[in-house]
Design a protein around this motif. Structure first.
Motif, mmCIF file in Angstrom:
data_model
loop_
_atom_site.group_PDB
_atom_site.id
_atom_site.type_symbol
_atom_site.label_atom_id
_atom_site.label_comp_id
_atom_site.label_asym_id
_atom_site.label_seq_id
_atom_site.Cartn_x
_atom_site.Cartn_y
_atom_site.Cartn_z
ATOM 1 N N ARG A 1 0.870 -1.089 -0.030
ATOM 2 C CA ARG A 1 -0.214 -0.248 -0.067
ATOM 3 C C ARG A 1 0.972 0.994 -0.622
ATOM 4 N N GLU A 2 1.743 1.461 1.043
ATOM 5 C CA GLU A 2 2.788 2.092 0.677
ATOM 6 C C GLU A 2 3.023 2.770 -0.042
ATOM 7 N N THR A 3 3.691 1.531 -1.095
ATOM 8 C CA THR A 3 4.472 1.653 -2.786
ATOM 9 C C THR A 3 3.150 2.323 -3.693
ATOM 10 N N MET A 4 2.292 2.119 -3.411
ATOM 11 C CA MET A 4 1.226 2.765 -4.072
ATOM 12 C C MET A 4 0.649 4.093 -4.218
ATOM 13 N N ASP A 5 0.918 3.893 -2.543
ATOM 14 C CA ASP A 5 0.846 6.007 -2.771
ATOM 15 C C ASP A 5 2.049 7.010 -3.072
ATOM 16 N N LEU A 6 3.322 6.242 -2.679
ATOM 17 C CA LEU A 6 4.361 6.601 -2.916
ATOM 18 C C LEU A 6 4.410 7.056 -4.869
ATOM 19 N N ALA A 15 9.157 0.996 -9.681
ATOM 20 C CA ALA A 15 8.772 -0.003 -8.521
ATOM 21 C C ALA A 15 8.577 -1.347 -8.917
ATOM 22 N N TRP A 16 8.941 -2.181 -8.166
ATOM 23 C CA TRP A 16 8.260 -3.281 -8.633
ATOM 24 C C TRP A 16 6.457 -3.995 -7.911
ATOM 25 N N LEU A 17 5.606 -4.120 -8.930
ATOM 26 C CA LEU A 17 4.642 -4.532 -7.998
ATOM 27 C C LEU A 17 3.528 -6.260 -8.006
ATOM 28 N N CYS A 18 2.962 -5.719 -7.232
ATOM 29 C CA CYS A 18 1.780 -6.813 -7.718
ATOM 30 C C CYS A 18 1.155 -6.610 -8.778
ATOM 31 N N ASP A 19 0.632 -8.389 -9.537
ATOM 32 C CA ASP A 19 -0.183 -7.389 -10.859
ATOM 33 C C ASP A 19 -1.232 -7.052 -10.111
ATOM 34 N N TYR A 20 -2.115 -7.402 -9.022
ATOM 35 C CA TYR A 20 -3.090 -6.989 -8.326
ATOM 36 C C TYR A 20 -2.897 -4.635 -8.589
ATOM 37 N N PRO A 21 -2.109 -4.210 -7.380
ATOM 38 C CA PRO A 21 -1.810 -2.915 -8.306
ATOM 39 C C PRO A 21 -1.211 -2.271 -9.352
ATOM 40 N N PHE A 22 -0.027 -3.133 -10.335
ATOM 41 C CA PHE A 22 -0.674 -2.431 -11.413
ATOM 42 C C PHE A 22 -2.254 -2.405 -11.864
ATOM 43 N N TYR A 69 -4.353 -15.470 4.459
ATOM 44 C CA TYR A 69 -4.439 -14.503 3.300
ATOM 45 C C TYR A 69 -3.045 -13.797 3.634
ATOM 46 N N SER A 70 -2.651 -13.231 2.313
ATOM 47 C CA SER A 70 -1.204 -12.514 2.512
ATOM 48 C C SER A 70 -0.976 -11.249 2.242
ATOM 49 N N ASP A 71 -2.145 -10.764 2.076
ATOM 50 C CA ASP A 71 -2.366 -8.926 1.633
ATOM 51 C C ASP A 71 -3.914 -8.894 0.937
ATOM 52 N N PRO A 72 -4.331 -7.659 1.069
ATOM 53 C CA PRO A 72 -5.819 -7.202 0.678
ATOM 54 C C PRO A 72 -5.510 -6.734 -0.398
ATOM 55 N N PHE A 73 -3.884 -6.534 -1.033
ATOM 56 C CA PHE A 73 -3.677 -5.938 -2.690
ATOM 57 C C PHE A 73 -2.737 -7.041 -3.473
ATOM 58 N N SER A 74 -3.030 -7.968 -2.587
ATOM 59 C CA SER A 74 -2.387 -9.337 -3.502
ATOM 60 C C SER A 74 -3.069 -10.432 -4.137
ATOM 61 N N VAL A 156 7.614 -1.022 -13.185
ATOM 62 C CA VAL A 156 6.778 0.233 -13.366
ATOM 63 C C VAL A 156 7.388 1.529 -13.666
ATOM 64 N N ALA A 157 7.034 2.136 -14.433
ATOM 65 C CA ALA A 157 7.463 3.698 -13.730
ATOM 66 C C ALA A 157 6.435 4.194 -13.726
ATOM 67 N N GLN A 158 6.586 5.571 -13.054
ATOM 68 C CA GLN A 158 5.313 6.533 -12.521
ATOM 69 C C GLN A 158 5.024 7.341 -14.100
ATOM 70 N N ARG A 159 3.823 7.717 -14.508
ATOM 71 C CA ARG A 159 3.728 8.086 -15.639
ATOM 72 C C ARG A 159 4.717 9.520 -15.795
#
Length: 215
Positions: A1-6, A15-22, A69-74, A156-159
């Motif tokens: 979640r912190e990575t998504m916010d940043l 960043a290296w993200l899980c496919d769900y956050p992507f 469960y591992s994480d709500p964004f997994s 991924v790269a930030q836009r």
């Protein structure tokens, strides 16, 4: 979640993200490169129980048990098992007697290995990597089901990242397997290289997220 916010705040370039956050982040990020897991840009969700559990052989058998469960964004650790339960015509909210988040796949494996949970859904890459480097942990669990393949968690790269920086970083990743410094790093990460990838690789995740109104 912190990575998504940043990433939203433009405080991270890559960043290296899980496919769900992507999928969730949509146009906030651009697909940079997809790691190769055992030579393929894919991975699965493993359904696991303890190694000495011979009673539970499929997801239906785990109804009424305690599940980790591992994480709500997994994707593999939360979205996939809930979707599979939904496809059985059951309600994921009531299917298990109790559920809890461990906040990492490794801890979810440990929860099953120790008996804290009867079952868990695990990122196959994490389980396979631990089986290579920490076999004493995975040996205490048993895989009872493997999901279909999904696009591997992407870089991924930030836009707001410039095209020059985007191309430079992408070239670095794509060339790592032939680089004397990069190759040992890939070996330590248990990945064999990178490919460019396409967003359509994550269509199955998008479909499951739509099923729960999460996108």
């Amino acid at each position: 979640r912190e990575t998504m916010d940043l990433l939203h705040q433009e405080k991270l370039d890559f960043a290296w993200l899980c496919d769900y956050p992507f999928v969730y982040l949509k146009d906030t990020v651009r697909l940079l490169a997809v790691p190769l897991n055992q030579g393929r840009p894919t991975y699965r969700s493993y359904l696991i129980v303890s190694a000495d559990d011979t009673t539970h052989k499929k997801l239906q058998d785990l109804k009424g048990t305690v599940f980790a469960y591992s994480d709500p964004f997994s994707n593999t650790g939360y979205l996939v098992p809930r979707y599979q339960i939904q496809q059985l015509g059951q309600d994921p909210k009531t299917f298990f007697k109790k559920t809890f988040f461990t906040w990492s796949h490794r801890k979810a494996i440990a929860a099953v290995a120790s008996g804290l949970a009867k079952g868990a859904a695990i990122d196959s890459f994490v389980w396979d990597t631990l089986a290579r480097f920490k076999p004493e942990l995975t040996a205490k669990t048993r895989i009872i089901d493997r999901s279909p393949e999904f696009g591997f968690p992407p870089f991924v790269a930030q836009r707001a990242v410039s095209q020059t920086d985007f191309q430079s970083m992408q070239a670095t990743l794509l060339g790592m397997e032939n680089d004397p410094v990069g190759k040992p790093m890939l070996d330590r990460l248990n990945i064999s290289g990178f490919v460019v990838g396409e967003r359509r690789m994550y269509d199955a995740v998008t479909k499951m997220m739509h099923a729960f109104g999460e996108i």
